[in-house]
Design an enzyme around this catalytic site. Structure first.
Site, PDB file in Angstrom:
ATOM      1  N   GLU A   1     -29.992  62.129  -8.752  1.00  0.00           N
ATOM      2  CA  GLU A   1     -29.306  61.563  -7.118  1.00  0.00           C
ATOM      3  C   GLU A   1     -27.669  61.445  -7.636  1.00  0.00           C
ATOM      4  OE1 GLU A   1     -30.862  57.706  -5.474  1.00  0.00           O
ATOM      5  OE2 GLU A   1     -32.350  57.379  -7.023  1.00  0.00           O
TER       6      GLU A   1
ATOM      7  N   SER B   1     -34.441  45.537  -1.028  1.00  0.00           N
ATOM      8  CA  SER B   1     -33.988  46.556  -0.652  1.00  0.00           C
ATOM      9  C   SER B   1     -32.792  46.365  -0.699  1.00  0.00           C
ATOM     10  CB  SER B   1     -34.429  46.766   0.599  1.00  0.00           C
ATOM     11  OG  SER B   1     -34.372  48.210   1.966  1.00  0.00           O
TER      12      SER B   1
ATOM     13  N   THR C   1     -35.953  49.905   4.050  1.00  0.00           N
ATOM     14  CA  THR C   1     -36.492  50.267   4.187  1.00  0.00           C
ATOM     15  C   THR C   1     -37.993  50.359   4.679  1.00  0.00           C
ATOM     16  OG1 THR C   1     -35.032  51.012   2.309  1.00  0.00           O
ATOM     17  CG2 THR C   1     -37.025  51.290   1.394  1.00  0.00           C
TER      18      THR C   1
ATOM     19  N   GLY D   1     -33.879  53.177  -5.970  1.00  0.00           N
ATOM     20  CA  GLY D   1     -32.838  52.321  -6.680  1.00  0.00           C
ATOM     21  C   GLY D   1     -33.089  50.830  -6.343  1.00  0.00           C
ATOM     22  N   SER D   2     -33.600  50.490  -5.401  1.00  0.00           N
ATOM     23  CA  SER D   2     -33.670  49.213  -5.216  1.00  0.00           C
ATOM     24  C   SER D   2     -35.464  48.449  -6.353  1.00  0.00           C
ATOM     25  CB  SER D   2     -33.867  48.865  -3.694  1.00  0.00           C
ATOM     26  OG  SER D   2     -33.132  48.828  -3.105  1.00  0.00           O
TER      27      SER D   2
ATOM     28  N   SER E   1     -30.322  47.584   1.322  1.00  0.00           N
ATOM     29  CA  SER E   1     -30.508  48.661   3.207  1.00  0.00           C
ATOM     30  C   SER E   1     -30.740  47.460   3.571  1.00  0.00           C
ATOM     31  CB  SER E   1     -30.658  50.040   3.366  1.00  0.00           C
ATOM     32  OG  SER E   1     -32.082  49.644   3.209  1.00  0.00           O
TER      33      SER E   1
ATOM     34  N   ARG F   1     -28.110  53.279  -5.381  1.00  0.00           N
ATOM     35  CA  ARG F   1     -28.842  52.648  -6.770  1.00  0.00           C
ATOM     36  C   ARG F   1     -27.128  52.442  -7.909  1.00  0.00           C
ATOM     37  NH1 ARG F   1     -28.013  57.665  -4.383  1.00  0.00           N
ATOM     38  NH2 ARG F   1     -26.492  59.403  -4.870  1.00  0.00           N
TER      39      ARG F   1
ATOM     40  N   LYS G   1     -36.261  59.997   4.793  1.00  0.00           N
ATOM     41  CA  LYS G   1     -36.055  59.003   5.848  1.00  0.00           C
ATOM     42  C   LYS G   1     -36.373  59.098   6.990  1.00  0.00           C
ATOM     43  CE  LYS G   1     -34.193  55.690   2.033  1.00  0.00           C
ATOM     44  NZ  LYS G   1     -33.203  54.499   2.188  1.00  0.00           N
TER      45      LYS G   1
ATOM     46  N   HIS H   1     -48.762  61.223 -27.431  1.00  0.00           N
ATOM     47  CA  HIS H   1     -50.027  61.726 -27.006  1.00  0.00           C
ATOM     48  C   HIS H   1     -50.159  62.554 -26.305  1.00  0.00           C
ATOM     49  CE1 HIS H   1     -51.103  58.703 -29.852  1.00  0.00           C
ATOM     50  NE2 HIS H   1     -50.255  57.471 -29.529  1.00  0.00           N
TER      51      HIS H   1
END
Ligand code: F6R
Length: 351
Positions: free
Chosen positions: A239, A102, A107, A60-61, A104, A154, A349, A255
């Site tokens: 998500e 980020s 990350t 999301g970041s 948080s 997000r 994580k 293509h």
């Protein structure tokens, strides 16, 4: 199931972290993000010469940077790159403006890129709500644009996007495109009146699209301007709705992805093609999208089109981000999920 999205009491019990309330204040959040970012001193960065710009962040970041690249693709003459892993590209040097993003601030991939930016002597702006990133920013005297607490990463896209855009504007990197901001914000306000949770299903396009996506695997496509929006929507479907989903862009999909139409309906019947339409598309792209649809029509489960709103590129981009955020949230609720839950991301994580 049919009227579940109009049962506001039921929705409130599922939507534990208030994703729908956050979505409802999206236009106001954009304005407050601009004001907050304008107050951050860019001393030590402004006045420098930049030969490239790198947006470093994941999940999301990373979306804000991608949307900026799409928005300014035809206007910004400084090359812009998205970096979404542990390492920055080798082009990063003391003439590269690096944004590390980020929500948080903790990350590991993004912290690793921040360390590399510092080692390369790159002018770096940090965008975070706290964590280790804000500590590193303070220790090293880096500009820090604070994201407010209380969001899923997000869901902080309004803050993230306008933190980056405003800082770039302050550094004279946005040019006349900045003039598109007021129209984009008023377009978002108009859309909110049409698709927020209190608008009943029969008049609410986002609720209608969510219902059509039930029990399907959504594949999202948009033209080049909307490549990041298509990716954003696919990630939001992952998500918020907890469904597998893919995305691509036109003309690129003419293509490669088009060959997928050669499978039979047993496989393709599970898919819903979600086409993000831009009235500003080249005529050739518009013609080929029609042919693309014809090739898939007999076999896929559904083909759904949502059109961008507004005249400027920014309005067209953000209008579809807003539609997509609502669609994915409604779909998550239809499946009985809290749209904000992150169980599998958190499990990874910890690995
Ligand atoms: C969760 C989400 C994730 C995170 C990603 C990185 O809402 O969108 O994709 O953005 O796990 O975490 P942050 O944003 O804290 O660096």
């Amino acid at each position: 199931m049919d009227n579940l999205l109009d049962d506001l009491r039921h929705i409130e019990t599922l939507d534990k972290s208030c994703m729908l309330q956050i979505l409802k204040r999206f236009p106001e959040d954009c304005r407050s993000a601009i004001n907050r970012a304008k107050k951050v001193s860019l001393e030590g960065i402004s006045g420098k010469r930049f030969t490239k710009i790198v947006f470093a962040g994941v999940g999301g970041s990373s979306i804000g940077g991608k949307l900026i690249i799409d928005w300014l693709w035809r206007e910004c003459t400084v090359p812009m790159v998205l970096s979404r892993g542990y390492h920055l590209p080798a082009i990063v040097d003391d003439e590269t403006l690096v944004f590390t993003v980020s929500y948080s601030g903790n990350t590991e991939e993004t912290l690793s890129m921040l360390e590399e930016a510092l080692n390369a002597g790159a002018p770096t702006i940090t965008v975070t709500s706290g964590g280790a990133m804000s500590e590193i920013a303070v220790e090293n005297g880096l500009p820090l644009i604070s994201l407010p607490d209380g969001y899923r990463p997000r869901a902080a896209i309004s803050h993230q996007f306008f933190s980056l855009a405003t800082a770039m504007h302050e550094l004279d990197l946005v040019g006349i495109s900045w003039g598109e901001v007021p129209e984009a914000l008023s377009t978002l306000e108009a859309i909110r009146d049409e698709i927020s949770m209190d608008v009943p299903q029969e008049e609410n396009l986002a609720k209608k699209v969510a219902l059509r996506l039930l029990d399907k695997i959504p594949m999202v496509y948009g033209s080049s301007l909307l490549e990041g929006v298509a990716y954003r929507l696919r990630s939001q479907l992952n998500e918020n709705s907890k469904v597998p989903s893919g995305s691509g862009s036109f003309p690129e999909a003419f293509h490669n992805a088009v060959l997928g139409s050669e499978r039979d309906s047993e496989v393709l019947g599970n898919l819903a093609l979600l086409l993000l339409r831009d009235p500003g598309d080249d005529e050739g792209v518009k013609r080929k999208i029609e042919r693309f649809k014809e090739l898939f029509t007999p076999k896929v489960g559904d083909i759904i089109e949502v059109e961008a709103r507004g005249s400027g590129k920014l309005a067209r981009i953000l209008s579809l981000v807003y539609f997509g955020d609502y669609i994915s949230t409604y779909l998550g609720l239809l499946y009985g999920h809290d749209p904000s839950s992150n169980v599998s991301i958190d499990k990874l994580k910890q690995v």
